[in-house]
Design a protein around this motif. Structure first.
Motif, short mmCIF file in Angstrom:
data_model
loop_
_atom_site.label_atom_id
_atom_site.label_comp_id
_atom_site.label_asym_id
_atom_site.label_seq_id
_atom_site.Cartn_x
_atom_site.Cartn_y
_atom_site.Cartn_z
N ALA A 153 -9.00 -4.52 4.99
CA ALA A 153 -10.41 -4.38 4.61
C ALA A 153 -10.86 -2.93 4.74
CB ALA A 153 -11.28 -5.29 5.47
N ALA A 154 -10.45 -2.28 5.84
CA ALA A 154 -10.83 -0.88 6.03
C ALA A 154 -10.22 0.01 4.97
CB ALA A 154 -10.42 -0.41 7.42
N LYS A 155 -8.97 -0.27 4.60
CA LYS A 155 -8.30 0.52 3.56
C LYS A 155 -9.03 0.37 2.22
CE LYS A 155 -4.97 2.90 1.58
NZ LYS A 155 -5.44 2.86 0.20
N LEU A 156 -9.42 -0.85 1.91
CA LEU A 156 -10.16 -1.08 0.66
C LEU A 156 -11.50 -0.34 0.66
CD1 LEU A 156 -9.49 -4.91 0.24
CD2 LEU A 156 -8.53 -3.07 -1.16
N CYS A 157 -12.15 -0.31 1.82
CA CYS A 157 -13.42 0.42 1.94
C CYS A 157 -13.21 1.92 1.74
CB CYS A 157 -14.05 0.18 3.31
SG CYS A 157 -14.71 -1.49 3.56
N LEU A 158 -12.18 2.47 2.37
CA LEU A 158 -11.92 3.90 2.25
C LEU A 158 -11.53 4.27 0.82
CD1 LEU A 158 -10.03 4.62 5.59
CD2 LEU A 158 -12.30 5.40 4.94
N ASP A 159 -10.77 3.40 0.18
CA ASP A 159 -10.40 3.67 -1.22
C ASP A 159 -11.65 3.73 -2.10
OD1 ASP A 159 -7.75 3.77 -0.59
OD2 ASP A 159 -7.27 1.75 -1.32
N ARG A 160 -12.56 2.79 -1.88
CA ARG A 160 -13.79 2.75 -2.70
C ARG A 160 -14.65 3.98 -2.39
NH1 ARG A 160 -16.24 -0.92 -5.91
NH2 ARG A 160 -14.49 -2.32 -5.55
N PHE A 161 -14.69 4.38 -1.12
CA PHE A 161 -15.45 5.56 -0.74
C PHE A 161 -14.86 6.81 -1.37
CE2 PHE A 161 -18.18 8.12 1.85
CZ PHE A 161 -17.45 9.22 2.24
N ALA A 162 -13.55 6.94 -1.33
CA ALA A 162 -12.89 8.15 -1.85
C ALA A 162 -13.04 8.28 -3.36
CB ALA A 162 -11.41 8.13 -1.47
N THR A 163 -13.01 7.16 -4.06
CA THR A 163 -13.08 7.19 -5.53
C THR A 163 -14.52 7.06 -6.04
OG1 THR A 163 -12.75 4.79 -5.68
CG2 THR A 163 -10.78 6.20 -5.74
N ARG A 164 -15.46 6.90 -5.11
CA ARG A 164 -16.87 6.67 -5.47
C ARG A 164 -17.00 5.47 -6.41
NH1 ARG A 164 -16.93 9.79 -1.75
NH2 ARG A 164 -18.42 11.51 -1.47
#
Length: 570
Positions: A153-164
């Motif tokens: 879940a954290a990885k998915l959040c960081l991916d979404r944050f990084a790619t906006r």
């Protein structure tokens, strides 16, 4: 009222409100939206017990309770901290206060909606639709959280944050909390720092302004937006809301300048190009309107963000510029859209306006005049809306400006004005639609005064202690003019004095019948705004499909989490 979405009939909702009247209204509104089950709680403690005992898809909670020092916000915070409220649950706070600190606090606690009283049922419906869409978009993250796959879940959040990606800031907040939970303190600190640098606070302040606008507190919203735009001059959503306030105040010149600022920040935004272009046309800036609406058409004619009214306004601009080829392209595009939209009355009427202009441009006067007369014959049609009224006024004004006449044109203009002059903003829009022939514009201006006089004359009876006569007179005027302002005034008067009116139920039925028959025609003009509310930005949807998606992602998503990127990008 339309159902919120295709799954709403299987949803469960909980209304927590100590006031029996407002609790009953909320319950009825949710049921009208299609919510399958609606439970109620009269106290925060009862609400907490229900939320601990079972899962709800929607919670609507009052902020303050008489005799209880605890606030609804505290209940939400407790539930979040104790992991008793799934992220898949939409939590709506209802309050009579819209102070900035309250909305900022709500934003930080992952509140889905901050609803300011008084509000319309449509406002609640819009907020719930947005929130449930957010839940679906982030459903994979929430499914992972619910199945205790915190690394994923954290990885998915960081991916979404990084790619906006969509709702990246919302996801970042969840990701930061997850990082703390799994002991990644340094990485959580970096992510929180990035979130702060991403400037979440302006969004919360814009939320205050939107709440103030929804509550009709336009001057308060104006002050909030003045502060926000001074501090964040490149915040396009804030300029969008400012433009909305100015239009509702009838300040069209200021609104046009505001929309220019918003469009300059996002020059390829289809809705903003349309808003600026349409308003420019009504302000007499036809060259500007032509340029902007032509670009909006090129960028978005196949997009759901595209408003077909743009083509009608563009057709008028090209008619005035004597651009026959450009007008022909508008007509062809509307022919195409009319077929694609399965011949909806709105789009078909748009097409017929362009056809009439095309005939007039080509000097096929008898055919063109007949087309205009056919459109004018629909001035009392239940499906004619404010946009259609503006188009018809513009068409009649073009005829008169070209010294072409049809019998009864003045009476048609008067009829349209009396029917649709419901507010300062709409009356101003109607007047500007007829501006090509000043005598017609004067007629429209006078109709607003006529409607006000009808309302005041009827309401004098209520002031003299005879509300029943006031309601009946308002309804007589409303049924004669089809003016929604008179209908709404009758409804409010009936609600306020119901116990004094013997035939209240019968009057209610007359009001309901009018509202049902003419509901479509009384909708506010879109003016190119589309359906997205400026400033709108939950978490897992908790459905089996979402959980399956999360499980299938384990093989594809690495959980050796990267540090969050710098938040300079927007």
């Amino acid at each position: 009222m339309m159902m919120l979405d295709r799954d709403i009939d299987s949803a469960c909702a909980l209304v927590i409100d100590g006031n029996p009247t407002s609790r009953s209204i909320l319950t009825s509104q949710l049921r009208d939206m299609g919510v399958g089950q609606v439970a109620q709680a009269t106290r925060l403690s009862d609400g907490r017990n229900k939320l601990e005992a079972r899962r709800y898809d929607i919670v609507v909670c009052e902020q303050t309770f008489p005799g209880d020092d605890q606030k609804g916000q505290e209940l939400l915070d407790d539930l979040r901290r104790s992991n008793l409220l799934p992220y898949s649950t939409v939590f709506v706070m209802v309050t009579g206060e819209a102070r900035y600190e309250h909305v900022a606090e709500a934003a930080e606690s992952a509140l889905d909606c901050y609803l300011l009283k008084p509000y319309a049922a449509s406002t609640l419906s819009d907020r719930l639709q947005q929130a449930r869409h957010r839940k679906r978009v982030l459903g994979q993250i929430f499914a992972a959280v619910e199945s205790d796959q915190f690394e994923l879940a954290a990885k998915l959040c960081l991916d979404r944050f990084a790619t906006r990606g969509e709702y990246w800031l919302y996801a970042a907040r969840i990701g930061a909390e997850l990082l703390l939970r799994i002991g990644r303190h340094e990485m959580a600190t970096k992510l929180y720092t990035a979130i702060i640098e991403a400037k979440a606070v302006p969004w919360a302040k814009l939320g205050v302004a939107r709440a103030q606008v929804d509550a009709g507190r336009l001057e308060s919203a104006r002050r909030t937006l003045d502060e926000l735009t001074a501090a964040e001059p490149d915040y396009a959503d804030a300029w969008d809301v400012m433009g909305r306030v100015q239009i509702e105040q009838g300040q069209f010149e200021e609104a046009l300048e505001t929309y220019r600022k918003a469009a300059a920040i996002t020059p390829n935004s289809i809705p903003r190009l349309q808003k600026q272009g349409m308003l420019a046309y009504y302000m007499g800036q036809t060259a500007e309107a032509d340029k902007l609406l032509d670009r909006a058409t090129l960028l978005g004619i196949s997009s759901k963000m595209f408003d077909q009214q743009s083509l009608v306004v563009l057709a008028f601009a090209r008619f005035q510029a004597k651009d026959g080829k450009g007008l022909q392209r508008c007509r062809e595009n509307l022919d195409f859209l009319a077929e694609r939209e399965e011949a909806t009355p709105r789009v078909q009427r748009f097409r017929r306006v362009a056809v009439a202009l095309d005939h007039l441009m080509a000097k096929r006067l008898s055919v063109g005049l007949e087309a205009v007369q056919d459109l004018a014959a629909e001035r009392d049609d239940p499906t004619l809306d404010v946009e259609g009224a503006c188009n018809l006024l513009s068409l009649l004004a073009e005829l008169a400006a070209g010294e072409l006449k049809l019998d009864g044109m003045e009476s048609w203009v008067d009829r349209i004005g009396v029917r649709f002059s419901t507010s300062r903003a709409v009356s101003e829009l109607l007047t500007r639609s007829a501006a090509r022939h000043p005598p017609f514009a004067d007629i429209v201006t006078q109709t607003h005064a006529k409607v006000l006089a009808m309302s005041e004359e009827a309401m004098n009876h209520a002031l003299e202690g005879d509300p029943a006569t006031a309601v009946r007179k308002l309804l007589v005027h409303a049924e004669a003019t089809l003016n929604v302002k008179l209908v709404d005034t009758a409804k409010l008067t009936l609600q306020r004095h119901r116990v004094k009116i013997e035939d209240a139920d019968a009057l209610d039925e007359r009001i309901a019948a009018m509202r049902e028959r003419y509901a479509a025609s009384w909708a506010a003009p879109r003016l190119g705004q589309g359906t997205r509310a400026a400033g709108g930005v939950t978490l897992r949807d908790g459905s089996p499909a979402a959980q399956t998606m999360a499980r299938e992602s384990i093989a594809a998503v690495r959980t050796d989490l990267p540090a969050p990127a710098d938040a300079a990008a927007t």
